[in-house]
Scaffold this active site. Structure first.
Site, PDB file in Angstrom:
ATOM      1  N   ASP A 153       0.906  -1.085   0.012  1.00  0.00           N
ATOM      2  CA  ASP A 153       0.012  -0.159  -0.027  1.00  0.00           C
ATOM      3  C   ASP A 153       0.937   1.194  -0.074  1.00  0.00           C
ATOM      4  O   ASP A 153       2.053   1.045   0.647  1.00  0.00           O
ATOM      5  CB  ASP A 153      -0.904  -0.077   1.230  1.00  0.00           C
ATOM      6  CG  ASP A 153      -2.056  -0.965   1.090  1.00  0.00           C
ATOM      7  OD1 ASP A 153      -2.529  -1.234   0.103  1.00  0.00           O
ATOM      8  OD2 ASP A 153      -2.342  -1.581   2.285  1.00  0.00           O
ATOM      9  N   ASP A 191      -7.075  -1.287  -4.763  1.00  0.00           N
ATOM     10  CA  ASP A 191      -8.063  -0.901  -3.838  1.00  0.00           C
ATOM     11  C   ASP A 191      -8.971   0.252  -4.539  1.00  0.00           C
ATOM     12  O   ASP A 191     -10.294   0.121  -4.360  1.00  0.00           O
ATOM     13  CB  ASP A 191      -7.428  -0.229  -2.616  1.00  0.00           C
ATOM     14  CG  ASP A 191      -6.836  -1.476  -1.612  1.00  0.00           C
ATOM     15  OD1 ASP A 191      -6.897  -2.539  -1.750  1.00  0.00           O
ATOM     16  OD2 ASP A 191      -5.927  -1.040  -1.072  1.00  0.00           O
TER      17      ASP A 191
END
Length: 190
Positions: free
Chosen positions: A145, A168
């Site tokens: 991330d 995401d």
């Protein structure tokens, strides 16, 4: 362009953007390193997690394996849903939405399945791609991330502290499009 070609194009491009950005961050940042992109509200901050939102974990290695296998089964269902949607010639907005959700799911699966065996650790160092001593094993990779938008950061409170990735984002955009094209995506039976 046919709806099938559009779906394939979206899935391939979205996965490429996701994976290129993750590999770049993993091979150029140490874990926890941060770069300000725009003022203080858009940053690239490298984090890793076992694959659930906000780094939530359950069940240790068994839970991680279950999550990865569940994702693979879910992707099979999403592929079938997309194929049926194209076959029924449902609105292009719905096809775009499902394609983005599929691309996001595949992007995070790639991390979970392969990253543990192709990268070494990012703790205190920049990771190497195709490392001699990888940090994990197949199906136990960590999800990368990096997108961080702390709209407000105070001493004891940060508004929007989630750190996420391209995959995401594709899933979120796809779900938002499904809400917009709700009637076309889920028509009522007459």
């Amino acid at each position: 362009m046919s709806k099938k070609s559009l779906a394939i194009l979206i899935v391939v491009l979205a996965i490429l953007i996701d994976q290129i950005s993750k590999i770049y961050v993993k091979t150029h940042f140490t874990l926890g390193e941060e770069v300000v992109v725009f003022h203080d509200w858009f940053k690239i901050r490298f984090t890793e997690n076992n694959g659930m939102a906000w780094g939530f974990e359950f069940g240790g290695e068994v839970g991680k394996l279950f999550l990865t296998l569940f994702r693979i089964v879910a992707v099979t269902g999403i592929v079938y849903w997309l194929w049926q949607t194209i076959k029924k010639k449902i609105h292009t907005g719905v096809i775009i939405a499902i394609s983005l959700i599929l691309a996001g799911a595949i992007g995070n699966i790639i991390d979970s399945v392969f990253y543990g065996v192709i990268f070494n650790s990012s703790h205190g160092q920049v990771a190497s791609l195709f490392a001699e001593n990888p940090y994990g094993k197949m199906f136990y990779g960590k999800v990368v991330d990096m997108l961080y938008f702390p709209i407000y950061e105070g001493e004891s409170f940060t508004f929007f502290n989630a750190i996420f990735n391209g995959a995401d984002s594709w899933i979120t955009i796809g779900v938002a499009l499904l809400f917009i094209y709700n009637k076309q995506a889920f028509p009522k039976e007459e």
